[in-house]
Scaffold this active site. Sequence first.
Site, PDB file in Angstrom:
ATOM      1  N   TYR A  47      -9.777   0.313  16.712  1.00  0.00           N
ATOM      2  CA  TYR A  47     -10.980  -0.479  16.973  1.00  0.00           C
ATOM      3  C   TYR A  47     -10.690  -1.983  17.026  1.00  0.00           C
ATOM      4  CZ  TYR A  47     -11.635   0.071  11.778  1.00  0.00           C
ATOM      5  OH  TYR A  47     -11.496   0.141  10.424  1.00  0.00           O
ATOM      6  N   ARG A  68      -1.839  -2.438  -5.589  1.00  0.00           N
ATOM      7  CA  ARG A  68      -2.628  -2.907  -6.734  1.00  0.00           C
ATOM      8  C   ARG A  68      -2.756  -1.847  -7.817  1.00  0.00           C
ATOM      9  NH1 ARG A  68      -7.692  -3.439  -5.929  1.00  0.00           N
ATOM     10  NH2 ARG A  68      -7.786  -2.369  -3.946  1.00  0.00           N
ATOM     11  N   ARG A  99      -3.491 -10.673  -1.544  1.00  0.00           N
ATOM     12  CA  ARG A  99      -4.298 -11.883  -1.326  1.00  0.00           C
ATOM     13  C   ARG A  99      -3.764 -13.076  -2.109  1.00  0.00           C
ATOM     14  NH1 ARG A  99      -9.838  -9.238  -3.291  1.00  0.00           N
ATOM     15  NH2 ARG A  99      -8.342  -8.582  -4.891  1.00  0.00           N
ATOM     16  N   GLY A 156       0.834  -1.197   0.000  1.00  0.00           N
ATOM     17  CA  GLY A 156       0.000   0.000   0.000  1.00  0.00           C
ATOM     18  C   GLY A 156       0.864   1.241   0.000  1.00  0.00           C
ATOM     19  N   GLY A 186       1.862   3.119  -2.427  1.00  0.00           N
ATOM     20  CA  GLY A 186       1.688   4.083  -3.505  1.00  0.00           C
ATOM     21  C   GLY A 186       0.908   5.316  -3.130  1.00  0.00           C
TER      22      GLY A 186
END
Length: 327
Positions: A173, A66, A93, A41, A43
């Site tokens: 959370y 991605r 994934r 992540g 980018g």
Amino acid sequence: MTDHDTEGGSGGPPGLPPPPPLGAAALPPGTYDGTVVLVTGGGTGLGKAVAAEFARLGADLVIASRKEDRLRATRDELAALGGRVTAAVCDVRDAERVADVFDAAQAAYGLPGVLVNNAAANFPVPAEDMSPGAWRAVVDITLTGTFLMTREFGRRHLAAGTPGSVIDIGASYAWTGGPGFAHSAAAKAGVKSLVETLAVEWGPYGIQVNGLVPGLMPHDDMTADIRGNLDPAGPPAARQPALRVGLPRELGWAATFLASPYARFITGHTLVVDGANWQRRGLVGPPVVTVREQMGRAAFDGGATSPRTAQDGLPPSPRTPPGSPPT
């Protein structure tokens, strides 16, 4: 967003002071010289901000995402800081693609010594409206993707007999639950447990595993969903105990410390960088407003799926040759 935008209003208590300017560093120059850092992540948003702080300290970077177009632009931005940067399209994934990215990193610079798992998916939705596909999309990217990246990192270091450091980006959370974000809260709770589990399993081999939780740190890549939830409530700074929001570089500084030689005895810990906002409690609880009301949705009518059908099947990452930078 400028630093001035993070400050609370005048006439009241001052709140926490603003941080040093962009480009400042608490660690010595060259702390990461010769170290390969892989950021998923990387980018956009906070992932890009974290990668930038490693670059300023001399790291060789591999940024994975991605989104090929974002990777291309970010690669050029980070290279301007002086380090070497490789970009790789990756769907976390996909275990095969994860292995490809590590192969590409090793071919370019060597085995990554630091892994930052920042890739995640999220959007607000009442649990009763959430489709099975939407649940799977968020949990598979946020939790399964974090595991697959971490497993590949760990396996390679165990085989090589070398130390390493993993940082998983979490969410507060994971402790409290997240009404409106049942999928993401469950996934982030799993990530927190993974941090604590693998720190014990891999500590004997010299591999640290820590978590890092950002508070509200507005940036240009925030989704319309998140911005839409913030805007009606008024200035965000006024709702923070710090009387300011965070700056993305503050997360980057925390990450560079946790993975540095100065934090070798810290492992299995999740550090929250949010100005104590997640611990805030009022003397009297506010009136209860259901998640549906907060999101402006009508009463549940028995429908079986979320209107966010586009989230049910996130597109697979294009299969580019390992290590090929976007063109």
